[in-house]
Design a protein around this motif. Structure first.
Motif, PDB file in Angstrom:
ATOM      1  N   LEU A  54       0.863  -1.196   0.000  1.00 50.32           N
ATOM      2  CA  LEU A  54       0.000   0.000   0.000  1.00 50.32           C
ATOM      3  C   LEU A  54       0.889   1.232   0.000  1.00 50.32           C
ATOM      4  O   LEU A  54       0.549   2.260  -0.586  1.00 50.32           O
ATOM      5  CB  LEU A  54      -0.912   0.007   1.233  1.00 50.32           C
ATOM      6  N   PRO A  87     -10.833  -1.900  11.160  1.00 44.99           N
ATOM      7  CA  PRO A  87     -11.299  -2.776  10.087  1.00 44.99           C
ATOM      8  C   PRO A  87     -11.952  -1.954   8.964  1.00 44.99           C
ATOM      9  O   PRO A  87     -12.740  -1.058   9.226  1.00 44.99           O
ATOM     10  CB  PRO A  87     -12.339  -3.660  10.770  1.00 44.99           C
ATOM     11  N   ALA A  88     -11.574  -2.278   7.735  1.00 46.81           N
ATOM     12  CA  ALA A  88     -12.134  -1.566   6.583  1.00 46.81           C
ATOM     13  C   ALA A  88     -13.370  -2.307   6.101  1.00 46.81           C
ATOM     14  O   ALA A  88     -13.266  -3.321   5.420  1.00 46.81           O
ATOM     15  CB  ALA A  88     -11.077  -1.495   5.487  1.00 46.81           C
ATOM     16  N   ILE A  89     -14.525  -1.800   6.521  1.00 45.33           N
ATOM     17  CA  ILE A  89     -15.769  -2.474   6.134  1.00 45.33           C
ATOM     18  C   ILE A  89     -16.779  -1.438   5.661  1.00 45.33           C
ATOM     19  O   ILE A  89     -16.712  -0.272   6.058  1.00 45.33           O
ATOM     20  CB  ILE A  89     -16.351  -3.305   7.312  1.00 45.33           C
ATOM     21  N   TYR A  90     -17.693  -1.874   4.808  1.00 44.53           N
ATOM     22  CA  TYR A  90     -18.704  -0.959   4.265  1.00 44.53           C
ATOM     23  C   TYR A  90     -19.863  -0.863   5.255  1.00 44.53           C
ATOM     24  O   TYR A  90     -20.573  -1.850   5.484  1.00 44.53           O
ATOM     25  CB  TYR A  90     -19.175  -1.449   2.896  1.00 44.53           C
TER      26      TYR A  90
ATOM     27  N   GLU B  88     -15.432   4.412  -0.909  1.00 43.72           N
ATOM     28  CA  GLU B  88     -14.168   3.918  -0.337  1.00 43.72           C
ATOM     29  C   GLU B  88     -13.597   4.930   0.660  1.00 43.72           C
ATOM     30  O   GLU B  88     -13.109   4.547   1.722  1.00 43.72           O
ATOM     31  CB  GLU B  88     -13.129   3.642  -1.428  1.00 43.72           C
ATOM     32  N   ASP B  92     -13.146   4.129   4.584  1.00 42.56           N
ATOM     33  CA  ASP B  92     -11.710   3.903   4.740  1.00 42.56           C
ATOM     34  C   ASP B  92     -11.315   2.529   4.185  1.00 42.56           C
ATOM     35  O   ASP B  92     -10.577   1.761   4.811  1.00 42.56           O
ATOM     36  CB  ASP B  92     -11.328   4.033   6.228  1.00 42.56           C
ATOM     37  N   THR B  93     -11.852   2.204   3.015  1.00 46.84           N
ATOM     38  CA  THR B  93     -11.656   0.866   2.459  1.00 46.84           C
ATOM     39  C   THR B  93     -10.666   0.830   1.289  1.00 46.84           C
ATOM     40  O   THR B  93     -10.455  -0.240   0.714  1.00 46.84           O
ATOM     41  CB  THR B  93     -13.010   0.275   1.992  1.00 46.84           C
ATOM     42  N   TRP B  94     -10.047   1.976   0.966  1.00 43.53           N
ATOM     43  CA  TRP B  94      -9.050   1.941  -0.114  1.00 43.53           C
ATOM     44  C   TRP B  94      -7.963   0.929   0.218  1.00 43.53           C
ATOM     45  O   TRP B  94      -7.522   0.168  -0.635  1.00 43.53           O
ATOM     46  CB  TRP B  94      -8.400   3.313  -0.324  1.00 43.53           C
TER      47      TRP B  94
END
Lengths: 303, 259
Positions: A54, A87-90, B88, B92-94
């Motif tokens: 990243l 955690p990256a969640i929608y 995104e 914060d999902t990038w």
């Protein structure tokens, strides 16, 4: 074949003028649980982001299972599951939908989503929007998303954040099970040594972007030399006597001396020496520093 | 190609419950419904104009087409470009998206393509609903003889040209919303762009085609002149902007670190 799961070679990283990673050479062996320790802002998350490509790193500085991350980005990422920071969640989707979306991206069967929900204890909340999840539930889902592709290497950035004690124990057990039964390699970051020492086989301690210690948990314990605290009168004179006899005095207080020692016999010899020289020894306490103190001592070295 | 396909499917899956997706369906439905309702409720006044079927259709179609081309389409495109990337930014999902074993180009191209598809769906629905409502009106107001003419061919060409004219705005706004998480910056620039586009197009400035935001207005202002021509200067400009900005957007993204 025997290349480490993760290897970084003299890795450096800057945010503008600020150097955040300095000459970092990590080595994470296959099948190990590597505790990546450091205080907040030490560079743990930055390192994990570099491992995931990243953040851009120079070629031939980051290797995953022996292959350069820049050259084999996609192939390497197929072997990695990660939880980075929060955690990256929608939030507008349910827990199950988040997992199904990831299944779609990874070409996995939809059944896998239900399995993972049960594994991370979110079966009952599968159809609840994740925007309404507690921090602990989000963390569980984040771990679930990392586990979904059944990766060979798991990168978990402070995975127990926000979890209750039961949740923390469950995640620890899960990590141990994944490493021992399923031969997964896990790199888990934390700022608490007490958290790491219960699960990790190896430890890396980072502060201000520099790796200050790397080795097994046993190696770390070896660094932790025991000390003897002696309560007696006239500590200054006693300290001089013991120094002359070759003992290393760590601290001298009005009624107490602290010095390194190596065995019970040595403790007995010190006691005899002091008594024979007319000191009134009221107590001797052998003390081993808590690992947490040791961690603080190590991170202090480059402060 | 497979990564592009699954990324595109994922885009649909993620956005199917959001306003961005439903706007592309509800917007034409509401506007065309209102135009049809307005036509039925003012039928007496329309009848007094003694319009033939072709002119009646043009009168009816312009009710949706004019506000669409001048204001709604540019704003809708700006909103769409924002929404596709904001999903995104907001979550914060990038970082999780770019740590999947998918190449960056597929992720980027899928987002861009998805925004284009939504604009296409929206404009297609405008076309179908305008035509559909026009053909339904005679059942309620038989004196309005919509059935005596079919504008579908001309309307299809105009809406397709409007679609092509939106490429430039979409590509520019797509980069803005890729770079900035907040709503105000891309929206503010877009708003100024739309005003500039409207003024330059309406004043007939010869270089108005250089401003992407003027392209839909230029398409509409030229629709009646010298027969229909699909590839006009503003369409070439729109496609050229799209090509250059699409490549530039990918270049920006491939060099970008995901923080």
């Amino acid at each position: 074949m025997n290349s480490p799961a993760i290897q970084t070679c003299g890795l450096n990283y800057h945010f503008g003028d600020q150097k955040v990673i300095e000459n970092l050479s990590l080595e994470v062996n296959r099948g190990s649980i590597y505790g990546f320790l450091g205080p907040n802002g030490a560079g743990k998350t930055t390192t994990i982001k570099i491992l995931l490509n990243l953040l851009k790193s120079p070629k031939d500085t980051v290797f995953v299972f022996g292959r350069d991350m820049n050259t084999y980005r996609t192939a390497n990422l197929k072997k990695i599951g990660a939880l980075v920071e929060q955690p990256a969640i929608y939030a507008h989707m349910t827990g199950k939908e988040n997992l199904l979306n990831r299944c779609m991206l990874l070409g996995l069967s939809k059944n896998k989503a239900s399995e993972i929900l049960e594994l991370v204890g979110l079966g009952a909340a599968a159809h609840k929007k994740t925007g309404q999840y507690s921090l602990g539930m989000k963390q569980r889902l984040g771990i679930g998303l990392a586990l979904l592709p059944d990766p060979e290497l798991l990168l978990l950035d402070e995975p127990t954040n926000g979890l209750d004690p039961n949740g923390i124990i469950e995640i620890r057990s899960l990590m141990i099970e994944l490493a021992t039964k399923h031969e997964k390699t896990i790199l888990v970051s934390s700022h608490l040594l007490s958290e790491i020492e219960k699960t990790a086989t190896h430890v890396g301690i980072i502060n201000k972007g520099q790796l200050l210690f790397q080795g097994t948990i046993e190696d770390l314990h070896l660094l932790n030399k025991p000390v003897l605290t002696i309560e007696l009168n006239n500590t200054q004179a006693a300290a001089q006597l013991l120094s002359r006899e070759g003992y290393h005095i760590e601290e001298t207080k009005a009624d107490q001396l602290t010095l390194e020692y190596s065995s019970a016999e040595q403790s007995s010899q010190i006691n005899s020496l002091l008594v024979q020289n007319g000191f009134n020894v009221s107590s001797l306490h052998p003390i081993r520093k808590a690992l947490e103190e040791l961690f603080l001592d190590i991170t202090k070295t480059n402060n | 190609m497979f990564s592009l396909y699954i990324s595109l499917r994922s885009e649909f899956y993620k956005s199917r419950k959001t306003l961005a997706f439903w706007a592309s369906i509800l917007l034409p439905l509401i506007i065309c419904g209102l135009v049809a309702f307005g036509t039925i409720s003012t039928q007496e006044r329309i009848l007094k104009m003694h319009l033939n079927a072709e002119t009646l259709w043009m009168y009816f179609c312009s009710g949706a087409l004019n506000p669409m081309g001048l204001l709604i389409l540019p704003f809708y495109v700006i909103f769409m470009a924002f929404s596709v990337n904001n999903i995104e930014h907001r979550n914060d999902t990038w970082k999780s998206l770019f740590s999947q074993p998918l190449n960056r180009f597929s992720i980027y191209a899928a987002k861009y393509l998805y925004a284009l598809i939504l604009v296409f769906i929206c404009l297609s629905l405008f076309l179908l609903l305008t035509w559909g409502f026009g053909n339904l009106i005679p059942f309620v107001a038989p004196k309005l003889r919509f059935q005596d003419y079919s504008p579908i061919e001309l309307l299809s060409k105009i809406y397709f040209k409007l679609f092509l004219s939106a490429f430039g705005i979409l590509s520019l706004q797509f980069i803005f919303s890729l770079l900035w998480a907040d709503f105000l910056k891309p929206m503010g620039i877009g708003f100024i762009g739309i005003i500039a586009g409207l003024i330059t197009a309406s004043k007939g400035w010869e270089y108005a085609y250089l401003i992407p935001y003027s392209h839909p207005s230029l398409v509409l202002s030229s629709k009646g002149k010298e027969g229909f021509q699909l590839f006009t200067t503003e369409i070439y400009a729109s496609l050229a902007y799209a090509l250059v900005l699409f490549i530039a957007g990918y270049f920006i993204l491939s060099k970008k670190s995901i923080k």
